[in-house]
Scaffold this active site. Structure first.
Site, PDB file in Angstrom:
ATOM      1  CE  LYS A  33      -0.369   3.269   4.652  1.00 52.81           C
ATOM      2  NZ  LYS A  33      -0.320   3.407   6.104  1.00 52.81           N
TER       3      LYS A  33
ATOM      4  CD  GLU B   1      -3.195   5.600   6.591  1.00 50.20           C
ATOM      5  OE1 GLU B   1      -3.156   5.588   5.354  1.00 50.20           O
ATOM      6  OE2 GLU B   1      -2.273   5.136   7.306  1.00 50.20           O
TER       7      GLU B   1
ATOM      8  CG  ASN C 268      -1.776   1.216   1.316  1.00 49.21           C
ATOM      9  OD1 ASN C 268      -1.780   2.034   0.387  1.00 49.21           O
ATOM     10  ND2 ASN C 268      -2.510   1.362   2.398  1.00 49.21           N
TER      11      ASN C 268
ATOM     12  CB  SER D 270       5.083  -1.090  12.118  1.00 49.38           C
ATOM     13  OG  SER D 270       4.625   0.244  12.293  1.00 49.38           O
TER      14      SER D 270
ATOM     15  N   GLY E 137       2.296   2.861  10.825  1.00 49.40           N
ATOM     16  CA  GLY E 137       3.229   3.963  10.654  1.00 49.40           C
ATOM     17  C   GLY E 137       3.872   4.434  11.942  1.00 49.40           C
TER      18      GLY E 137
ATOM     19  CD  GLU F  78      -3.520  -2.174   7.319  1.00 48.74           C
ATOM     20  OE1 GLU F  78      -2.492  -2.496   6.737  1.00 48.74           O
ATOM     21  OE2 GLU F  78      -4.070  -1.065   7.168  1.00 48.74           O
TER      22      GLU F  78
ATOM     23  CG  HIS G  26      -6.103   1.973   5.058  1.00 48.44           C
ATOM     24  ND1 HIS G  26      -5.667   2.920   5.945  1.00 48.44           N
ATOM     25  CD2 HIS G  26      -5.077   1.104   4.899  1.00 48.44           C
ATOM     26  CE1 HIS G  26      -4.419   2.646   6.307  1.00 48.44           C
ATOM     27  NE2 HIS G  26      -4.037   1.539   5.675  1.00 48.44           N
TER      28      HIS G  26
HETATM   29  P1  13P Z   1       2.857   0.834   7.748  1.00 46.51           P
HETATM   30  O1  13P Z   1       3.424  -0.485   7.244  1.00 46.51           O
HETATM   31  O2  13P Z   1       3.580   2.025   7.238  1.00 46.51           O
HETATM   32  O3  13P Z   1       2.688   0.804   9.238  1.00 46.51           O
HETATM   33  O4  13P Z   1       1.373   0.939   7.119  1.00 46.51           O
HETATM   34  C1  13P Z   1       0.500  -0.109   7.291  1.00 46.51           C
HETATM   35  C2  13P Z   1      -0.704   0.138   6.468  1.00 46.51           C
HETATM   36  O5  13P Z   1      -1.511   0.993   6.794  1.00 46.51           O
HETATM   37  C3  13P Z   1      -0.885  -0.654   5.252  1.00 46.51           C
HETATM   38  O6  13P Z   1      -2.151  -0.473   4.721  1.00 46.51           O
END
Ligand code: 13P
Length: 247
Positions: free
Chosen positions: A11, A95, A9, A208, A169, A163, A93
């Site tokens: 992003k 976010e 991903n 992460s 992150g 997640e 997701h």
């Molecule tokens: P990170 O691996 O940067 O923590 O992000 C995870 C994520 O949100 C994948 O969709």
């Protein structure tokens, strides 16, 4: 036996040049240890589909509209993504839930739109730190699963990604024990939802995931792969995670 799946991903990162070089490295390595898909931003999807054509690397989007088509300025329909050559789409997701106020009902509508367009959805669920500390983690993810899946016309190709919001992150990862416990619970809840073959569904962990923690996460019996954010932007790190998934 469930085959492992590792999804990148990306992003809101990248440029045409960085997408070209990152995909160039991934395609040169031609990973076969696990199924692999990359999810660039909308504007880099057609570049990624062209680059990955004929390879084992699939392409997915990070979101889609709940509507099939119409006057929804700025939105992208699932059918447009399928027409472009995408195979998958991430829905729900954290976010999107956090910054765009997406409810379980909206996530359900997006998931249905994806399936109707022939895309395989990657449904994300996960609790916040406060919810975990309050002992609500299992109830929260069960409600997210049921809210998104109950009543779905078809769940073909569905993949669920756990997640935990507190691990995204942040450099904090759920321990393999914490992740396995939640994945086993997800499978229990999924088994009660009509149309879901819980034993066969790949369950991904995200939050992460890095080369140094991937192998221990993948040892857990109910963790079938990963949804990778930050580490998926570095070809060597992502390939190392893919390798760990297939080991
Ligand atoms: P990170 O691996 O940067 O923590 O992000 C995870 C994520 O949100 C994948 O969709």
């Amino acid at each position: 036996m469930r085959r492992s799946l590792v999804v990148a991903n990306w992003k809101m990162h990248g440029s045409r040049a960085s997408v070209e070089s990152l995909l160039g490295e991934l395609l040169a390595a031609a990973p076969t240890a696990a199924d692999v898909a990359v999810c660039p931003s909308f504007v880099h999807l057609s570049q990624a589909v062209a680059a990955c054509a004929g390879s084992a690397i699939g392409v997915g989007a990070q979101d889609c509209s709940h509507a099939a088509s119409g006057a929804y300025t700025g939105e992208v329909a699932a059918a447009m993504l399928a027409d472009l050559g995408c195979e998958r789409v991430i829905v729900g997701h954290s976010e999107r839930r956090q910054y765009h106020g997406e409810s379980d009902a909206l996530v359900a509508a997006k998931l249905n739109a994806a399936v109707a367009a022939g895309l395989a959805p990657i449904l994300c669920v996960g609790e916040t730190r406060e919810q975990r500390e309050a002992g609500e983690a299992q109830a929260v993810v069960a409600a997210q699963l049921r809210g998104a899946l109950e009543g779905a016309a078809s769940l073909d190709g569905l993949v669920v990604a756990y997640e935990p919001v507190w691990a995204i992150g942040t450099g904090l990862t759920a321990t393999p024990g914490q992740a396995q416990e939640m994945h086993a619970w997800l499978r229990e809840v999924l088994a009660e939802i009509p149309g879901v073959d819980a034993g066969q569904m790949p369950l991904l962990y995200g939050g992460s995931v890095k080369p140094d923690n991937a192998a221990s996460l993948f040892e857990a019996p109910d963790i079938d792969g990963a949804l990778v954010g930050g580490a998926s932007l570095v070809a060597g790190e992502f390939l190392s995670i893919v390798g760990a998934a297939g080991a």
